[in-house]
Design a protein around this motif. Structure first.
Motif, short mmCIF file in Angstrom:
data_model
loop_
_atom_site.label_atom_id
_atom_site.label_comp_id
_atom_site.label_asym_id
_atom_site.label_seq_id
_atom_site.Cartn_x
_atom_site.Cartn_y
_atom_site.Cartn_z
N ASP A 61 18.05 13.81 5.29
CA ASP A 61 17.99 12.36 5.45
C ASP A 61 17.04 11.67 4.48
OD1 ASP A 61 19.78 12.52 7.51
OD2 ASP A 61 18.33 12.20 9.11
N ILE A 62 16.31 12.41 3.68
CA ILE A 62 15.35 11.81 2.77
C ILE A 62 15.44 12.50 1.41
CG2 ILE A 62 13.50 13.35 3.56
CD1 ILE A 62 11.55 11.01 3.17
N LEU A 63 15.39 11.70 0.36
CA LEU A 63 15.51 12.24 -1.00
C LEU A 63 14.22 12.09 -1.81
CD1 LEU A 63 19.04 10.86 -1.87
CD2 LEU A 63 18.43 13.15 -1.09
N GLY A 64 13.32 11.24 -1.36
CA GLY A 64 12.07 11.04 -2.06
C GLY A 64 11.10 10.30 -1.17
N LEU A 65 9.80 10.47 -1.44
CA LEU A 65 8.79 9.84 -0.58
C LEU A 65 7.52 9.60 -1.37
CD1 LEU A 65 7.80 9.08 2.33
CD2 LEU A 65 7.07 11.47 2.54
N PHE A 66 6.94 8.42 -1.20
CA PHE A 66 5.61 8.12 -1.72
C PHE A 66 4.67 8.13 -0.54
CE2 PHE A 66 2.26 4.93 -2.20
CZ PHE A 66 1.59 5.44 -3.30
N ARG A 67 3.63 8.91 -0.62
CA ARG A 67 2.58 8.92 0.41
C ARG A 67 1.30 8.45 -0.25
NH1 ARG A 67 2.86 11.46 5.45
NH2 ARG A 67 4.74 12.67 5.73
N GLY A 68 0.70 7.43 0.32
CA GLY A 68 -0.54 6.94 -0.22
C GLY A 68 -0.69 5.45 0.02
N VAL A 69 -1.50 4.85 -0.78
CA VAL A 69 -1.78 3.42 -0.68
C VAL A 69 -1.28 2.77 -1.96
CG1 VAL A 69 -3.57 1.67 -0.41
CG2 VAL A 69 -3.79 3.87 0.76
N GLY A 70 -0.34 1.83 -1.82
CA GLY A 70 0.20 1.14 -2.97
C GLY A 70 -0.83 0.21 -3.61
N LEU A 71 -0.58 -0.16 -4.85
CA LEU A 71 -1.52 -1.03 -5.57
C LEU A 71 -1.83 -2.32 -4.82
CD1 LEU A 71 -0.29 -0.63 -9.27
CD2 LEU A 71 -2.31 0.36 -8.21
N PRO A 72 -0.84 -3.03 -4.24
CA PRO A 72 -1.15 -4.28 -3.55
C PRO A 72 -2.00 -4.07 -2.29
CG PRO A 72 1.20 -4.19 -4.04
CD PRO A 72 0.61 -2.84 -4.35
N GLN A 73 -1.89 -2.89 -1.65
CA GLN A 73 -2.63 -2.64 -0.41
C GLN A 73 -4.01 -2.04 -0.65
OE1 GLN A 73 0.64 -1.41 -0.81
NE2 GLN A 73 1.48 -3.20 0.19
N GLY A 74 -4.24 -1.47 -1.82
CA GLY A 74 -5.50 -0.80 -2.11
C GLY A 74 -6.58 -1.78 -2.50
N GLY A 75 -7.79 -1.33 -2.37
CA GLY A 75 -8.92 -2.15 -2.78
C GLY A 75 -9.43 -1.70 -4.13
N ALA A 76 -10.61 -2.16 -4.47
CA ALA A 76 -11.21 -1.78 -5.75
C ALA A 76 -11.58 -0.31 -5.78
CB ALA A 76 -12.44 -2.65 -6.01
N THR A 77 -11.92 0.23 -4.62
CA THR A 77 -12.27 1.65 -4.53
C THR A 77 -11.49 2.27 -3.38
OG1 THR A 77 -14.12 1.15 -3.06
CG2 THR A 77 -14.60 1.31 -5.42
N PRO A 78 -11.17 3.56 -3.47
CA PRO A 78 -10.43 4.22 -2.39
C PRO A 78 -11.27 4.31 -1.12
CG PRO A 78 -10.65 5.68 -4.32
CD PRO A 78 -11.41 4.43 -4.59
N PHE A 79 -10.58 4.32 0.01
CA PHE A 79 -11.27 4.48 1.29
C PHE A 79 -11.83 5.89 1.37
CE2 PHE A 79 -7.78 1.46 2.20
CZ PHE A 79 -8.55 0.36 2.52
N GLY A 81 -12.39 9.46 2.56
CA GLY A 81 -11.52 10.40 3.28
C GLY A 81 -10.05 10.18 3.03
N GLN A 82 -9.70 9.24 2.18
CA GLN A 82 -8.29 8.97 1.90
C GLN A 82 -7.71 10.07 1.03
OE1 GLN A 82 -7.50 5.05 0.28
NE2 GLN A 82 -6.02 5.92 -1.14
N MET A 83 -6.55 10.58 1.44
CA MET A 83 -5.86 11.58 0.64
C MET A 83 -5.33 10.90 -0.63
SD MET A 83 -6.15 14.38 2.23
CE MET A 83 -4.97 15.45 1.46
N PRO A 84 -5.22 11.64 -1.73
CA PRO A 84 -4.72 11.03 -2.96
C PRO A 84 -3.24 10.66 -2.84
CG PRO A 84 -5.03 13.40 -3.24
CD PRO A 84 -5.56 13.05 -1.89
N ASN A 85 -2.84 9.66 -3.59
CA ASN A 85 -1.43 9.26 -3.63
C ASN A 85 -0.59 10.42 -4.17
OD1 ASN A 85 -2.19 6.73 -2.76
ND2 ASN A 85 -1.97 5.76 -4.74
N MET A 86 0.68 10.49 -3.70
CA MET A 86 1.56 11.58 -4.11
C MET A 86 3.00 11.13 -3.98
SD MET A 86 1.24 14.91 -4.78
CE MET A 86 2.30 16.30 -4.93
N VAL A 87 3.84 11.58 -4.90
CA VAL A 87 5.29 11.35 -4.82
C VAL A 87 5.95 12.69 -4.57
CG1 VAL A 87 7.35 10.66 -6.12
CG2 VAL A 87 5.24 9.33 -6.33
N TRP A 88 6.87 12.72 -3.61
CA TRP A 88 7.63 13.94 -3.29
C TRP A 88 9.09 13.69 -3.58
CZ3 TRP A 88 4.75 18.03 -1.80
CH2 TRP A 88 3.45 17.77 -1.34
N LEU A 89 9.71 14.58 -4.32
CA LEU A 89 11.16 14.53 -4.58
C LEU A 89 11.79 15.76 -3.98
CD1 LEU A 89 11.20 13.44 -8.33
CD2 LEU A 89 11.52 12.01 -6.32
#
Length: 89
Positions: A61-79, A81-89
């Motif tokens: 049911d899924i072909l790709g996934l972005f896990r993380g915080v997108g540019l519009p939602q992120g701040g100047a610095t990462p939160f 304990g936040q896991m790094p952004n990742m793309v899964w194909l």
């Protein structure tokens, strides 16, 4: 008439990784710069956690996934304990 697909095989994970890298390289430089250093992993199927979280009926049911915080939602610095952004194909 012979079906042209009968002698074809699905791409391997290595083949798919090369296809994904070539597709990314072909994108406009502005887009590639926005993606930054977000890693992209090629896997057969999503893990059990993803299947549960997304309430998927099947691993198909899924072909790709972005896990993380997108540019519009992120701040100047990462939160913290936040896991790094990742793309899964």
């Amino acid at each position: 008439m012979t079906n042209p697909w009968t002698d074809r095989a699905a791409p391997s994970l290595d083949d798919f990784e090369q296809i994904a890298a070539a597709a990314f390289s072909a994108l406009p430089s502005e887009f590639r710069e926005l993606a930054g250093n977000v890693p992209c992993a090629v896997v057969d199927f999503p893990d059990e956690e993803t299947l549960r979280e997304m309430e998927l009926e099947s691993e198909f049911d899924i072909l790709g996934l972005f896990r993380g915080v997108g540019l519009p939602q992120g701040g100047a610095t990462p939160f913290t304990g936040q896991m790094p952004n990742m793309v899964w194909l």
